[in-house]
Write an enzyme that holds these catalytic residues in place. Structure first.
Site, PDB file in Angstrom:
ATOM      1  CG  ASN A   9     -14.255  28.747  40.958  1.00 32.24           C
ATOM      2  OD1 ASN A   9     -14.721  27.846  40.022  1.00 32.24           O
ATOM      3  ND2 ASN A   9     -13.585  29.719  41.047  1.00 32.24           N
ATOM      4  CD1 TRP A  10     -16.130  22.192  42.893  1.00 34.02           C
ATOM      5  CD2 TRP A  10     -16.926  20.890  41.296  1.00 34.02           C
ATOM      6  NE1 TRP A  10     -17.294  21.554  43.551  1.00 34.02           N
ATOM      7  CE2 TRP A  10     -17.413  20.550  42.725  1.00 34.02           C
ATOM      8  CE3 TRP A  10     -17.256  19.942  40.237  1.00 34.02           C
ATOM      9  CZ2 TRP A  10     -18.411  19.548  42.762  1.00 34.02           C
ATOM     10  CZ3 TRP A  10     -18.390  18.962  40.590  1.00 34.02           C
ATOM     11  CH2 TRP A  10     -18.656  18.737  41.676  1.00 34.02           C
ATOM     12  CE  LYS A  11     -10.275  28.645  41.442  1.00 33.53           C
ATOM     13  NZ  LYS A  11      -8.875  29.364  41.741  1.00 33.53           N
ATOM     14  CG  HIS A  96     -12.753  33.708  39.492  1.00 39.73           C
ATOM     15  ND1 HIS A  96     -11.350  33.507  39.237  1.00 39.73           N
ATOM     16  CD2 HIS A  96     -12.979  33.083  40.745  1.00 39.73           C
ATOM     17  CE1 HIS A  96     -10.708  32.962  40.140  1.00 39.73           C
ATOM     18  NE2 HIS A  96     -11.816  32.575  41.232  1.00 39.73           N
ATOM     19  CD  GLU A  98      -8.518  31.264  38.667  1.00 38.80           C
ATOM     20  OE1 GLU A  98      -9.525  30.475  38.308  1.00 38.80           O
ATOM     21  OE2 GLU A  98      -7.953  31.461  39.793  1.00 38.80           O
ATOM     22  CD  GLU A 168     -12.674  34.495  44.945  1.00 38.34           C
ATOM     23  OE1 GLU A 168     -12.774  33.620  45.647  1.00 38.34           O
ATOM     24  OE2 GLU A 168     -12.462  34.323  43.689  1.00 38.34           O
ATOM     25  N   GLY A 174      -5.203  30.620  45.509  1.00 40.12           N
ATOM     26  CA  GLY A 174      -4.583  29.461  45.058  1.00 40.12           C
ATOM     27  C   GLY A 174      -3.092  29.569  45.104  1.00 40.12           C
ATOM     28  CB  SER A 214      -5.439  30.342  50.345  1.00 38.05           C
ATOM     29  OG  SER A 214      -4.730  30.354  49.055  1.00 38.05           O
ATOM     30  N   GLY A 235     -11.920  27.609  46.291  1.00 34.76           N
ATOM     31  CA  GLY A 235     -11.281  26.927  45.263  1.00 34.76           C
ATOM     32  C   GLY A 235     -10.785  25.615  45.720  1.00 34.76           C
ATOM     33  N   GLY A 236      -9.563  25.521  45.703  1.00 35.64           N
ATOM     34  CA  GLY A 236      -9.070  24.215  45.830  1.00 35.64           C
ATOM     35  C   GLY A 236      -9.588  23.284  47.019  1.00 35.64           C
TER      36      GLY A 236
HETATM   37  C1  PEP Z   1     -10.986  30.959  43.874  1.00 40.14           C
HETATM   38  O1  PEP Z   1     -10.473  30.949  42.791  1.00 40.14           O
HETATM   39  O2  PEP Z   1     -12.447  31.276  43.905  1.00 40.14           O
HETATM   40  C2  PEP Z   1     -10.255  30.677  45.067  1.00 40.14           C
HETATM   41  C3  PEP Z   1     -10.776  30.976  46.140  1.00 40.14           C
HETATM   42  O3  PEP Z   1      -9.619  29.920  45.186  1.00 40.14           O
HETATM   43  P1  PEP Z   1      -8.537  29.125  46.251  1.00 40.14           P
HETATM   44  O4  PEP Z   1      -9.529  28.877  47.348  1.00 40.14           O
HETATM   45  O5  PEP Z   1      -8.068  27.747  45.759  1.00 40.14           O
HETATM   46  O6  PEP Z   1      -7.519  30.103  46.710  1.00 40.14           O
END
Ligand code: PEP
Length: 251
Positions: A9-11, A96, A98, A168, A174, A214, A235-236
């Site tokens: 997920n590049w957000k 998600h 967010e 999640e 994040g 994470s 994500g990241g």
């Molecule tokens: C996400 O937002 O889907 C996610 C898992 O982010 P991160 O890996 O950065 O915690």
């Protein structure tokens, strides 16, 4: 048969040229991977057509990060499921945290979005997860159960074949804090149980449940070794092709 999936997920990150470069690097490195893991990338809407081009001929699937809750028409700023399909998407992420936290995404709205996505032929990665207060109050099982039931109990066993669930925990997204493999596994097992109760054992056994929060190359192996963790929503770490592929290579 249950599928193993690693989805990035590049957000709201990367410009279009940077996204195309990242997609090309993922495609290149994905050639080293065994065929048992499906890779998915979810760039911003603006990148979809160009990234679809970069993914052509590869096994990397394209996902959106969201879709409209209406089919078409006067909904300024929204992107409809048919548009996503015509841009080359085979998946969309929905729900998600967010989106739930900053954009008022409710379970009721998600039912409409999942319905439209499935009708358009998209597969859905539905996110569920508790926030820190809910975990500290010991409500994590209840919250995840409620979110899962509120959305997915509106669908049929056949439709469940096009749905992936991503657990999640919001406190791990994040933040650098990862749920331990044991914490993640007990929630994944609970989700599978909820699905089995409603749709039967076969649907539950075939369901892919991803962990997100994470997840990185250093912890993916331990997480993916759990029997109910079938991959990750990343994500990241999905913004670096080598980290994303290293996570997928952890199976
Ligand atoms: C996400 O937002 O889907 C996610 C898992 O982010 P991160 O890996 O950065 O915690």
């Amino acid at each position: 048969m249950r599928k193993y999936i690693v989805a990035g997920n590049w957000k709201m990150n990367t410009t279009v040229p940077q996204g195309v470069e990242l997609a090309k690097a993922v495609v290149e490195k994905a050639k080293e991977l065994p065929a048992n893991v499906e890779l998915v990338v979810a760039p911003p809407f603006t990148h979809l057509v160009s990234v679809a081009e970069a993914l052509k001929g590869s096994k990397v699937a394209l996902s959106a990060q969201n879709c409209a809750d209406k089919e078409k028409g006067a909904y300024t700023g929204e992107v409809a499921v048919d548009m996503l399909v015509s841009a080359g998407c085979t998946y969309t992420i929905l729900g998600h945290s967010e989106r739930r936290q900053y954009y008022g995404e409710t379970d009721a709205k998600l039912v409409d979005k999942v319905r439209l996505a499935l009708a358009a032929g998209l597969k859905v990665i539905l996110c569920v997860g508790e926030n820190l207060d809910e975990r500290e109050a010991g409500r994590h099982f209840d919250v995840v159960k409620e979110q899962t039931e509120n959305v997915l109990f509106h669908f049929t066993a056949e439709e469940m074949a096009s749905i992936v669930i991503a657990y999640e925990p919001v406190w791990a997204i994040g933040t650098g804090k990862t749920a331990t493999a044991a914490q993640a596994e007990e929630i994944h097992a609970c989700i599978r149980n909820v699905i089995e109760g409603k749709f039967g054992k076969k649907v539950a056994d075939d369901l892919t449940i991803l962990y997100g929060g994470s997840c990185k190359p250093s912890n993916a192996k331990e997480l993916f070794a759990e029997p109910d963790i079938d991959g990750g929503l990343i994500g990241g770490a999905a913004l670096k092709a080598e980290d994303f592929i290293a996570i997928a290579a952890s199976f």
